[in-house]
Write a protein that holds these residues in place. Structure first.
Motif: not given
Length: 275
Positions: A64, A174-176, A204, A206-208, A212
């Motif tokens: 990421s 988006y996150h799962d 999970q 695409n975390t801020t 991941t």
């Protein structure tokens, strides 16, 4: 069990009635971690009669953030991975990320793995097929299970029928990720062994933070359900100290928990085999 898997596992003297396991740390971060993990995983699989393919990535190309750990150098990492086979006599699997890497990686491992995000890339599938190695293709998080017929076709049309498919969940928002267990028999109907990736399916993404996350508390749940519906193999990333792992620590299984989990799953597989 397909003949090429039976041949791969022949030296392990294990029962073909059990599931097989693909396990190891996410990425090769040091020889010490790899060898210590391999010693433990091999001992567990020998004890429980589980055919093993030891897994670790020589490099992580899908990161990421630019400052995320990706590896210690391709050739150095592959040589460490090869030491596992030399020391313990087990086959190896690693990811490739580009068609140009297939020939290099095939000199060290027995199975070439195609990451889920790359499962539609024709050139990488063809390059992997042409090495003659077993090719394990992870189902894209964006694909229906039946769509994997096209990945299978690309490999078989490149004169290689040694194929495995691995489910690793499907994007759910988006996150799962979620796992649709109908996908296991659906992909088995394509005539290939099917593996359940029990750790990446709990990511999970695409975390801020750009790191991941994961939900490792659910690894056993994913494993048990996969065995119950007849998965041929399980894929589990494991590490002696996931909290300090350099990649995917949030969803790897602590190595200390592997044996009790495998004991339960072996018993479950015995029950499933009687049904």
């Amino acid at each position: 069990m397909q003949s090429y898997l039976s041949e791969l596992f022949a030296k392990q003297n294990t029962s073909s009635n059990n599931f097989f396991l693909m396990a190891g740390p996410c990425v090769i971060e040091s020889e010490e971690v790899i060898m210590a993990t391999a010693e433990k995983v091999v001992a567990i699989c020998d004890k429980l009669n589980i055919p093993l393919i030891f897994k670790s990535s020589y490099r992580k190309a899908n990161r990421s953030r630019l400052d995320s750990f990706s590896g210690i150098g391709d050739e150095k990492a592959l040589k460490i991975l090869a030491k596992v086979r030399d020391a313990f006599g087990v086959p190896l699997v690693t990811d490739i990320h580009d068609a140009s890497e297939a020939a290099m990686a095939s000199e060290y491992v027995d199975v070439l793995q195609i990451p889920a995000f790359l499962c539609r890339q024709t050139d990488i599938l063809v390059a992997a097929a042409k090495t003659g190695k077993i090719v394990n293709v992870k189902k894209g998080q964006f694909l229906a299970p039946e769509s994997m017929i096209f990945a299978v076709d690309k490999i078989t049309q490149s004169n290689n029928d040694k194929i495995m498919l691995t489910d690793r969940g499907t994007m759910f928002g988006y996150h799962d990720l979620i796992v649709d267990y109908r996908g296991i028999p659906t992909m088995q109907n394509l005539g290939v062994p099917v593996v359940m990736d029990c750790t990446h399916s709990l990511q999970q993404p695409n975390t801020t933070s750009g790191v991941t996350g994961g939900n490792p508390q659910m690894i056993e749940t994913i494993c048990r359900a996969a065995i119950a519906v007849g998965a041929d193999g399980l894929f589990i990333e494991t590490h002696p100290d996931p909290a300090h792992a350099k990649s995917d620590g949030a969803n790897m299984l602590n190595l200390a928990l592997l044996e009790p989990l495998m004991v339960k799953l072996t018993k479950l597989r015995q029950v499933v085999n009687t049904l």
